[in-house]
Design a protein around this motif. Structure first.
Motif, PDB file in Angstrom:
ATOM      1  N   ALA A  14       0.817  -1.226   0.000  1.00  0.00           N
ATOM      2  CA  ALA A  14       0.000   0.000   0.000  1.00  0.00           C
ATOM      3  C   ALA A  14       0.846   1.269   0.000  1.00  0.00           C
ATOM      4  O   ALA A  14       0.311   2.375  -0.100  1.00  0.00           O
ATOM      5  N   THR A  15       2.173   1.137   0.094  1.00  0.00           N
ATOM      6  CA  THR A  15       3.050   2.310   0.172  1.00  0.00           C
ATOM      7  C   THR A  15       3.525   2.696  -1.237  1.00  0.00           C
ATOM      8  O   THR A  15       3.971   1.828  -1.982  1.00  0.00           O
ATOM      9  N   PRO A  16       3.437   3.976  -1.602  1.00  0.00           N
ATOM     10  CA  PRO A  16       3.870   4.396  -2.939  1.00  0.00           C
ATOM     11  C   PRO A  16       5.342   4.046  -3.187  1.00  0.00           C
ATOM     12  O   PRO A  16       6.162   4.133  -2.274  1.00  0.00           O
ATOM     13  N   VAL A  17       5.638   3.655  -4.405  1.00  0.00           N
ATOM     14  CA  VAL A  17       7.005   3.284  -4.765  1.00  0.00           C
ATOM     15  C   VAL A  17       7.960   4.471  -4.569  1.00  0.00           C
ATOM     16  O   VAL A  17       9.146   4.284  -4.277  1.00  0.00           O
ATOM     17  N   THR A  18       7.434   5.683  -4.673  1.00  0.00           N
ATOM     18  CA  THR A  18       8.284   6.859  -4.444  1.00  0.00           C
ATOM     19  C   THR A  18       8.742   6.953  -2.990  1.00  0.00           C
ATOM     20  O   THR A  18       9.727   7.616  -2.684  1.00  0.00           O
ATOM     21  N   VAL A  19       8.009   6.266  -2.117  1.00  0.00           N
ATOM     22  CA  VAL A  19       8.379   6.290  -0.706  1.00  0.00           C
ATOM     23  C   VAL A  19       9.253   5.093  -0.338  1.00  0.00           C
ATOM     24  O   VAL A  19      10.272   5.229   0.340  1.00  0.00           O
ATOM     25  N   ARG A  20       8.880   3.922  -0.785  1.00  0.00           N
ATOM     26  CA  ARG A  20       9.598   2.724  -0.337  1.00  0.00           C
ATOM     27  C   ARG A  20      10.704   2.293  -1.287  1.00  0.00           C
ATOM     28  O   ARG A  20      11.485   1.398  -0.979  1.00  0.00           O
ATOM     29  N   GLY A  21      10.775   2.893  -2.464  1.00  0.00           N
ATOM     30  CA  GLY A  21      11.729   2.428  -3.461  1.00  0.00           C
ATOM     31  C   GLY A  21      11.199   1.173  -4.131  1.00  0.00           C
ATOM     32  O   GLY A  21      10.123   0.682  -3.787  1.00  0.00           O
ATOM     33  N   GLU A  22      11.958   0.646  -5.060  1.00  0.00           N
ATOM     34  CA  GLU A  22      11.491  -0.540  -5.780  1.00  0.00           C
ATOM     35  C   GLU A  22      11.492  -1.761  -4.891  1.00  0.00           C
ATOM     36  O   GLU A  22      12.375  -1.936  -4.059  1.00  0.00           O
ATOM     37  N   MET A  23      10.492  -2.594  -5.125  1.00  0.00           N
ATOM     38  CA  MET A  23      10.381  -3.824  -4.349  1.00  0.00           C
ATOM     39  C   MET A  23      10.223  -4.982  -5.332  1.00  0.00           C
ATOM     40  O   MET A  23       9.435  -4.896  -6.268  1.00  0.00           O
ATOM     41  N   ASP A  24      11.007  -6.056  -5.146  1.00  0.00           N
ATOM     42  CA  ASP A  24      10.799  -7.278  -5.945  1.00  0.00           C
ATOM     43  C   ASP A  24      10.085  -8.295  -5.076  1.00  0.00           C
ATOM     44  O   ASP A  24      10.496  -8.519  -3.931  1.00  0.00           O
ATOM     45  N   PHE A  25       9.057  -8.902  -5.635  1.00  0.00           N
ATOM     46  CA  PHE A  25       8.325  -9.917  -4.875  1.00  0.00           C
ATOM     47  C   PHE A  25       8.297 -11.204  -5.668  1.00  0.00           C
ATOM     48  O   PHE A  25       7.905 -11.219  -6.834  1.00  0.00           O
ATOM     49  N   ASP A  26       8.739 -12.271  -5.053  1.00  0.00           N
ATOM     50  CA  ASP A  26       8.680 -13.587  -5.688  1.00  0.00           C
ATOM     51  C   ASP A  26       7.534 -14.375  -5.049  1.00  0.00           C
ATOM     52  O   ASP A  26       7.615 -14.757  -3.877  1.00  0.00           O
ATOM     53  N   ARG A  27       6.481 -14.575  -5.850  1.00  0.00           N
ATOM     54  CA  ARG A  27       5.262 -15.164  -5.298  1.00  0.00           C
ATOM     55  C   ARG A  27       5.498 -16.605  -4.820  1.00  0.00           C
ATOM     56  O   ARG A  27       4.956 -17.031  -3.791  1.00  0.00           O
ATOM     57  N   ALA A  28       6.304 -17.346  -5.571  1.00  0.00           N
ATOM     58  CA  ALA A  28       6.500 -18.769  -5.257  1.00  0.00           C
ATOM     59  C   ALA A  28       7.136 -18.955  -3.885  1.00  0.00           C
ATOM     60  O   ALA A  28       6.757 -19.849  -3.129  1.00  0.00           O
ATOM     61  N   THR A  29       8.080 -18.105  -3.553  1.00  0.00           N
ATOM     62  CA  THR A  29       8.791 -18.271  -2.274  1.00  0.00           C
ATOM     63  C   THR A  29       8.337 -17.242  -1.235  1.00  0.00           C
ATOM     64  O   THR A  29       8.870 -17.207  -0.126  1.00  0.00           O
ATOM     65  N   ARG A  30       7.347 -16.394  -1.625  1.00  0.00           N
ATOM     66  CA  ARG A  30       6.877 -15.319  -0.741  1.00  0.00           C
ATOM     67  C   ARG A  30       8.060 -14.489  -0.236  1.00  0.00           C
ATOM     68  O   ARG A  30       8.106 -14.102   0.935  1.00  0.00           O
ATOM     69  N   SER A  31       9.019 -14.250  -1.108  1.00  0.00           N
ATOM     70  CA  SER A  31      10.184 -13.488  -0.674  1.00  0.00           C
ATOM     71  C   SER A  31      10.224 -12.116  -1.344  1.00  0.00           C
ATOM     72  O   SER A  31       9.762 -11.935  -2.461  1.00  0.00           O
ATOM     73  N   ILE A  32      10.783 -11.177  -0.597  1.00  0.00           N
ATOM     74  CA  ILE A  32      10.746  -9.763  -0.964  1.00  0.00           C
ATOM     75  C   ILE A  32      12.151  -9.190  -0.938  1.00  0.00           C
ATOM     76  O   ILE A  32      12.925  -9.492  -0.021  1.00  0.00           O
ATOM     77  N   LYS A  33      12.466  -8.385  -1.945  1.00  0.00           N
ATOM     78  CA  LYS A  33      13.705  -7.603  -1.889  1.00  0.00           C
ATOM     79  C   LYS A  33      13.341  -6.131  -1.775  1.00  0.00           C
ATOM     80  O   LYS A  33      12.482  -5.641  -2.509  1.00  0.00           O
TER      81      LYS A  33
END
Lengths: 309, 309
Positions: free
Chosen positions: A31-50
């Protein structure tokens, strides 16, 4: 328990976990704008986030992290952020390097490892009030603390920023207990480490269900038997110090008066000093295993050269 | 390392591992007549083996195990069996019950967990010969011992049969060091557990590549500073006892003179007494994790009622 999301970091050898987040934190990230949190990578299979990984230096990543959690603080997105401390804590990579720093209360939202020091301050006195000669200084947390207010705690404890365990312990001993540096340097001993993972409940003063992986370096400080040294509150985090017998402490723990992770570290004291034994504690081996968990994250590394040893 | 075979046990809740075997032991099992070893189930997909499971009581399973390993001893199938001790050691199920017993040296072939006690016997003396006040009794293993002959060892150590750690410690202190029971009961303290897995090498005197998962209950015995109590060899397992400074012991360990797992338990002593610290030992946290491994097998359980406490 609900399934967790894994915060991962990628280095030249591959990806590895640095934290575990509950659903609510993942939802807030989305829910946080990308301008605030920076880019986020999400891998659905492993539920992992960068997160913060597009920035190439530690200061830039620390700035990104600060922008994100300050935004959440302003939005009042998480209750735990009301306890804001203005203390940036390091998050480590696999070579002991700092990946980025983040406000200490926000570290808990991402389930990243926390490093700290706990000290048992005691003196030896044989009398009829206890089976055991130990008289231990127990601190009572200030009723105004944001987390676990009014609960009982080890004599002195605190989190580590960028300092070695011994230096952090000496600093905290002064700040919380007015214990002089020369006394500390001549008498304090690092005697153990305790590592565990706990999940917050309402006593934490913040969200429940947050993951707190912690490693504590544990110190014993035996004071002169004549009682000439007494810890005294200084920075307002401690309401008072009281000298207790082992039996007092066991009764307090049974009544749930101790901050839970501090009770765990007190168990280590009782084991090291031969008070809890395989014969009188049926869960002895299980306790030993659970207070020495292998945390699934990289941590700091200290070298003798850092302290001039 | 080559892949291992898993020895499993099945109870009403399912199957669980009780040991890990190298290829040579699997090959020997296959080559042994079913009339000697009893029925064996092998699951190729998981490389797991069930043995002794067709017998319905502990004594029957113990008899089957004895038949198998005695046969191997007669056949000279394994060098390690030359060190035969005639000491049946228990193997535990998930409720703390004994599944069967097996000659102690043969337990190593199956990679089943071994439980023992180690004691550090020391006195406190401040003088110019050491930075540290500890003077520690180091034992030298008899040159005729089948495993690790002539190597340095903790003051007193031994394996546990069906007895509690304290009772085993008191028995070994008498057998190996002639230390009186009343001294032990009044002064010895259980202060730690150390758990680890090691793989044998030629110094073991038997096969290399065997898996030794071990849990040791660790005791400290501080003797009177006047030196009025001295451990003395009794049962022939110890060649001599010598009093050493911490620096002596560190030098001996660096030279590889210590039996490796005993050196590990000595590291725990050096940590508990504040000699190894996060600041002077770069691998401090790694050591702490590795000496407190969670063994992947069930173990014994002791209850206060067992010792009349």
């Amino acid at each position: 328990m609900e399934r967790l999301y894994t915060l991962v970091w990628q280095d030249e050898k591959g990806a590895f976990p640095i934290g575990y987040m509950p659903q609510a934190v993942y939802d807030a990230l989305i829910a946080t704008p990308v301008t605030v949190r920076g880019e986020m990578d999400f891998d659905r299979a492993t539920r992992s986030i960068k997160l913060f990984h597009k920035a190439s230096s530690e200061p830039e990543r620390t700035a990104l992290a600060a922008k994100l959690v300050s935004h959440w603080r302003e939005q009042q997105a998480f209750k735990i952020l009301k306890g804001w401390r203005n203390e940036p804590w390091p998050v480590y990579g696999r070579n002991g390097e700092i990946l980025f720093k983040m406000e200490r209360v926000a570290v808990g939202l991402f389930g990243m490892a926390r490093y700290g020091v706990h000290m048992h301050v005691f003196l030896m006195r044989e009398d009829d009030t206890s089976k055991y000669p130990f008289r231990i200084w127990v601190s009572k947390r200030s009723p105004t603390k944001s987390n676990y207010p009014g609960m009982l705690d080890n004599s002195v404890a605190g989190g580590l920023a960028e300092e070695t365990p011994l230096e952090g312990m000496i600093r905290e001993a002064d700040e919380e207990g007015s214990l002089p540096e020369d006394l500390m340097r001549s008498r304090v001993k690092c005697v153990s480490t305790v590592s565990y993972v706990y999940i917050t409940d309402p006593r934490s003063g913040g969200e429940s269900g947050l993951i707190y992986p912690e490693l504590q370096w544990v110190y014993d400080l035996e004071l002169p038997a004549d009682g000439s040294v007494v810890p005294t509150p200084k920075d307002g985090e401690v309401e008072n110090f009281k000298l207790h017998t082992v039996e007092d402490i066991q009764a307090q723990m049974a009544q749930g008066l101790w901050k839970p992770n501090c009770a765990v570290i007190m168990l280590d004291f009782l084991i090291r000093h031969g008070i809890l034994t395989p014969e009188n504690e049926p869960h002895y081996d299980e306790i030993q295993r659970r207070i020495h968990r292998r945390l699934p994250f990289p941590g700091p590394r200290y070298e003798a050269s850092q302290i001039g040893a």
